[in-house]
Design a protein around this motif. Structure first.
Motif, PDB file in Angstrom:
ATOM      1  N   GLY B 113      45.514  20.374 -38.216  1.00 49.74           N
ATOM      2  CA  GLY B 113      45.545  21.977 -38.036  1.00 49.74           C
ATOM      3  C   GLY B 113      46.244  22.125 -36.456  1.00 49.74           C
ATOM      4  O   GLY B 113      46.499  23.061 -35.992  1.00 49.74           O
ATOM      5  N   ALA B 114      46.624  20.827 -35.837  1.00 48.22           N
ATOM      6  CA  ALA B 114      47.607  20.881 -34.697  1.00 48.22           C
ATOM      7  C   ALA B 114      48.852  20.838 -35.105  1.00 48.22           C
ATOM      8  O   ALA B 114      49.270  19.963 -35.652  1.00 48.22           O
ATOM      9  N   ALA B 121      55.589  26.624 -39.405  1.00 50.11           N
ATOM     10  CA  ALA B 121      54.925  25.628 -38.101  1.00 50.11           C
ATOM     11  C   ALA B 121      54.434  24.585 -39.303  1.00 50.11           C
ATOM     12  O   ALA B 121      54.330  24.350 -40.367  1.00 50.11           O
ATOM     13  N   ARG B 122      54.477  23.173 -38.644  1.00 52.16           N
ATOM     14  CA  ARG B 122      54.310  21.940 -39.422  1.00 52.16           C
ATOM     15  C   ARG B 122      53.197  21.104 -38.496  1.00 52.16           C
ATOM     16  O   ARG B 122      53.162  21.095 -37.438  1.00 52.16           O
ATOM     17  N   GLN B 123      52.523  20.483 -39.443  1.00 50.85           N
ATOM     18  CA  GLN B 123      51.416  19.505 -38.947  1.00 50.85           C
ATOM     19  C   GLN B 123      52.086  18.319 -37.845  1.00 50.85           C
ATOM     20  O   GLN B 123      53.051  17.819 -38.322  1.00 50.85           O
ATOM     21  N   ILE B 124      51.375  18.104 -36.909  1.00 47.89           N
ATOM     22  CA  ILE B 124      51.882  16.995 -36.021  1.00 47.89           C
ATOM     23  C   ILE B 124      51.280  16.093 -36.534  1.00 47.89           C
ATOM     24  O   ILE B 124      50.116  15.535 -37.087  1.00 47.89           O
ATOM     25  N   SER B 236      57.381  23.128 -29.130  1.00 45.59           N
ATOM     26  CA  SER B 236      56.406  22.964 -28.314  1.00 45.59           C
ATOM     27  C   SER B 236      55.105  22.409 -29.401  1.00 45.59           C
ATOM     28  O   SER B 236      55.190  22.875 -30.543  1.00 45.59           O
ATOM     29  N   SER B 237      54.172  22.075 -28.818  1.00 45.67           N
ATOM     30  CA  SER B 237      52.913  21.772 -29.524  1.00 45.67           C
ATOM     31  C   SER B 237      51.572  22.559 -28.870  1.00 45.67           C
ATOM     32  O   SER B 237      50.539  22.505 -29.401  1.00 45.67           O
ATOM     33  N   ALA B 262      41.742  26.436 -32.120  1.00 43.70           N
ATOM     34  CA  ALA B 262      40.460  25.763 -32.793  1.00 43.70           C
ATOM     35  C   ALA B 262      41.025  24.244 -32.723  1.00 43.70           C
ATOM     36  O   ALA B 262      39.926  23.203 -32.943  1.00 43.70           O
ATOM     37  N   SER B 263      41.899  23.935 -32.606  1.00 44.46           N
ATOM     38  CA  SER B 263      42.437  22.470 -32.842  1.00 44.46           C
ATOM     39  C   SER B 263      42.745  21.795 -31.483  1.00 44.46           C
ATOM     40  O   SER B 263      42.961  20.806 -31.043  1.00 44.46           O
TER      41      SER B 263
END
Lengths: 305, 588
Positions: B113-114, B121-124, B236-237, B262-263
């Protein structure tokens, strides 16, 4: 012959007398000259004055001249003009600053005028390729940016009196040289020069004994107007840390050192700024008055009728 | 002082404390027990644009921006308590990993979820984390501290040696990173990163908590590191992303829609936007802007000495933020290689004389007085593990001892004193400190030839220029010795300046200070299996270096900032020495 020379010297004396009378009648001149005289006296007797004050210009007074939190003190009985950012006596520093200003401005003015006159005389009198080369060189000098050159020189040689005076002279002889050159070109065709040439006078003699005395008045006017320019240049270079290295006090340097304190120590900015303004203004007004007195026709041209 | 064994035993407790503190901060702001408000724009003013924006090479004020833009596997929490602020906690990682295989292996599991602020948007992932490390030694602009990674992460040295030979274009660097790997950096699955170290490294988790090695989105490989395009298109993250960036003028951050609170256990992201305007080098002007509520705070400056006394007249002013940053700032660096004065500075007696001659009380005074500054006598500061207070060159009231200094100079063969070329950054406080030192040094027969120059010139042409060092273009320099983080950060204060093992090629040990005993202690500390052993080695190294006296520590103390009346939850983060942009909120 002797009658002629006597009448010539009499007319010279009366001419000088007239100029002097005209100058003394000019209140602006009297005020400016008085201020400059005081400035010179302060500069000459600086060590004596500082001894009288009893506070060395580079000596920090941490207990009496600065709060525990490092804030300078305003003018008071001990420090007549207050203290600076590290607790030194501002008055002593301004006096040393005056000495530096007078020394630098006079040295630079003398060097610039000497170089400008020599080069201008040769270029104007010789003409041809010499004139072309020298004019090109003067143009090149005038085209260089002062601050960038100063930063480059200081980066290589470090900040010093020599580098600063060298930089200022390099940037100020050009305009004088160009003016002298034009005056010489005009004078070259004058009858008295032709006459001297017919009488077999050498080029050097014509340049030094015939042309130079005739253009000296105008050179003097430009020289006096050059001084305030030099003062501002010196202050600017010192303000930017490109002038005389610390701890020697200079007016521009004092303003720079205290600039972050202007909100809480107005005196540390106001007094050096005023000294700088007054000196610049005095030399400018002196130059104007000299021009009016020596060349009334030129002065009248500029006046609104 | 807490022993390191007890430190270790309380580490999980501390982590929990940090989380609780972060939550407490969010619910009960220090200034008032009132509900946080979302919205508004946090507005700051800075002297200039950041020297480096790219996380790989970012330092100081740039880290403030990255708190909002960039998430790291671990991070230093925002807390008033230095023990908490100096203990890394989980950020992108689900938890702080426990060392495996005798302290040589760490496994980081990235939170689901980060997300990257990409569209969509893409998962780190762990591959992004590997990329963050690999970029550290890119040939264009890499990390300022290669020693934190090279020789520590297995295979990283060979990877970096190869990377240095690569043509400095985005394409070539991307190709190299695609085709080569460091053996110690392995993405075990989509979300698990395994890092293998060459030797146990007690401060490695703190190193991982620096933004330098933050995971990096693959899109960023299309740009040259730290280039204007890199800055403008930064993926950005964190809770914010770059909306607009005009170099040397301003940077404007807006909300990152891909960020999921939440992440993220550390950031709240209350304000809608963050604006930093560059180009105001006058701290006094910035102060007045804050007091008149035109802006919210300082970006890269702090309250000027001139304003400090006035503001500190009310020490309970809630807008005044004072904190200790752990830096020795400034310290005089002695050019032990200088041939001037017949090589006098190579003689420890002369260097000790300079230590005795320095009037530290004068520097304290122009630095704002004893309420904010204290004299420093050693390299390590109380916020750094290994610190043990000592003063090898005591003087009455810390005001210098000219007689002692003269006697030492005479003993060294310089009864007439010496002339030292003193190069320092012009403008700002260093100029004041230099002026404050000059008169007292002269009393001891040490004539300082002042050589102020713009900061960049001083560093590039003097300190970092081997020819200038060897030719004696400068004898004394002035710089800050600052820990990159607080806690187990002694390496960051000692290694750059005093590790002589490879000083000929070092960009930070300018004068090639080289004491084999110190080098051995450094090696012991860097590879110790426990923080306790490391701290003991750093303690010894600190004293040994001060016995050699290649520097003169001058002062350390508090940094003073001021924030606007409307700003709440203004706890300082000790990594970047400013309010945490992701925790502050604005009361309208």
């Amino acid at each position: 012959m002797s009658t002629q020379s006597t009448s010539q010297s009499a007319s010279l004396v009366s001419g000088r007398h007239r100029v002097l009378k005209r100058l003394l009648r000019d209140k602006v001149f009297v005020m400016a000259a008085s201020f400059i005289a005081v400035l010179f006296l302060v500069a000459i007797f600086a060590p004596l004055l500082i001894e009288l004050i009893g506070h060395g210009p580079n000596e920090p007074f941490r207990e009496t001249g600065l709060t525990a939190g490092g804030v300078p003190l305003p003018p008071n009985g001990e420090f007549l003009l207050g203290t600076d950012v590290i607790g030194r006596d501002l008055l002593s520093r301004l006096i040393v600053g005056a000495r530096v200003t007078v020394f630098v401005s006079m040295t630079c003015a003398i060097l610039s005028v000497t170089i400008g006159v020599i080069i201008g005389l040769i270029a104007g009198y010789r003409g041809g390729i010499v004139d072309l080369l020298l004019a090109g060189f003067i143009d090149m000098v005038l085209g260089l940016p002062l601050l960038v050159t100063a930063i480059a020189l200081v980066s290589v040689y470090g900040a010093s009196f020599t580098v600063m005076i060298g930089t200022i002279v390099f940037f100020t002889w050009g305009p004088i040289g160009r003016i002298v050159r034009n005056l010489v070109v005009a004078a070259k065709s004058a009858e008295y020069v032709q006459a001297a040439r017919v009488l077999g006078a050498s080029d050097t003699r014509i340049m030094l004994r015939e042309i130079l005395p005739n253009i000296a008045g105008q050179v003097l006017i430009y020289a006096s107007l050059l001084i305030p320019q030099v003062i501002v240049m010196e202050a600017s270079l010192s303000f930017l840390g490109l002038g005389v290295p610390p701890p020697t006090a200079t007016w521009g340097g004092i303003i720079s050192e205290n600039q972050l304190n202007y909100a809480v120590a107005w005196w540390s900015i106001l007094f050096p700024s005023f000294a700088l303004l007054a000196a610049t203004l005095a030399f400018n007004l002196l130059g104007d008055s000299l021009r009016d007195a020596l060349d009334p026709s030129a002065a009248n041209k500029g006046r609104v009728k | 002082m807490i022993s390191t064994s007890s430190r270790r035993s309380v580490a999980p407790l501390r982590t929990a404390c940090a989380l609780v503190t972060a939550l407490a901060c969010a619910t009960l702001p220090g200034t008032a027990a009132m509900a946080q408000q979302s919205g508004g724009t946090l507005e700051l003013v800075g002297a200039g644009d950041v020297a480096s924006f790219d996380p790989a090479s970012a330092r100081s004020a740039a880290l403030f921006l990255h708190r909002g833009l960039t998430r790291t596997l671990l991070a230093f929490p925002t807390s008033d308590d230095p023990a908490i602020a100096g203990t890394p906690v989980a950020d992108l990682a689900e938890s702080v990993p426990v060392a495996e295989e005798g302290g040589k292996v760490y496994r980081f599991k990235i939170r689901e979820g980060a997300m990257w602020g990409t569209d969509p948007a893409r998962q780190i992932t762990a591959a992004d984390a590997v990329r963050g490390f690999e970029r550290l030694c890119n040939p264009v602009r890499g990390t300022y501290a290669p020693s934190y990674y090279i020789g520590i992460i297995e295979g990283f040295e060979a990877f970096c040696d190869g990377f240095r030979q690569v043509e400095p274009t985005a394409e070539a660097m991307k190709a190299y990173m695609d085709e080569n790997d460091a053996s110690g950096l392995v993405a075990e699955d989509e979300l698990t990163l395994r890092i293998t170290l060459e030797t146990p490294t007690p401060d490695f988790l703190s190193i991982v908590a620096l933004p330098s090695s933050a995971p990096m989105a693959e899109e960023m490989l299309d740009y040259l590191p730290d280039s204007p395009d890199f800055r403008r298109n930064y993926v950005s993250s964190g809770p914010y992303q770059v909306a607009d960036y005009v170099l040397n003028e301003y940077v404007h951050l807006e909300r990152n829609p891909a960020w999921d609170p939440a992440s993220d256990p550390l950031r709240k992201g209350y304000v809608d936007a963050i604006e930093v305007a560059f180009g105001t080098p006058d701290a006094g002007k910035t102060q007045r802007m804050i007091e008149s509520a035109d802006i919210d705070g300082y970006f890269d400056l702090s309250i000027a000495t001139a304003d400090l006394t006035r503001i500190m007249a009310n020490p309970d002013d809630p807008q005044l933020k004072q904190f200790t940053d752990g830096a020795v700032n400034p310290a005089l660096i002695i050019n032990i290689k200088s041939p001037n004065n017949d090589g006098a500075l190579a003689n420890p007696l002369v260097r000790k004389a300079i230590n005795y001659a320095a009037n530290k009380a004068a520097v304290v005074q122009v630095g704002g007085g004893p309420n904010v500054k204290i004299p420093a006598h050693q390299i390590l500061s109380p916020l750094v593990d290994g610190f043990e207070e000592f003063n090898l060159y005591p003087t009455p009231d810390n005001a210098g001892d000219p007689e002692k200094a003269r006697a030492l100079l005479a003993e060294a063969g310089y009864p007439q004193g010496i002339d030292l070329k003193f190069s320092y950054s012009a403008g700002g406080r260093y100029e004041l400190y230099a002026a404050a030192l000059q008169a007292d040094m002269a009393k001891a027969g040490i004539n300082l030839i002042m050589q102020p120059a713009p900061s960049r010139t001083v560093y590039s042409q003097m300190y970092q220029n081997p020819r200038a060092v060897e030719n004696g273009a400068w004898d004394l320099g002035m710089r800050s010795i600052s820990p990159d983080w607080i806690g187990n950060s002694a390496r960051t204060m000692i290694v750059p300046l005093f590790d002589g093992s490879a000083c000929e090629t070092s960009a930070t040990n300018w004068t090639c200070y080289n004491n084999p005993e110190v080098n051995a202690l450094i090696q012991t500390a860097l590879t110790a299996e426990s923080g306790d052993v490391a701290a003991e080695a750093w303690r010894k190294a600190d004293r040994l270096i001060m016995e050699d006296a290649p520097i003169v520590p001058l002062i350390s103390g508090k940094i003073s900032l001021y924030v606007s009346e409307r700003l709440r939850n203004t706890t300082i983060n000790l990594l970047f020495n400013n309010v945490d942009p992701t925790l502050v909120w604005i009361e309208e």
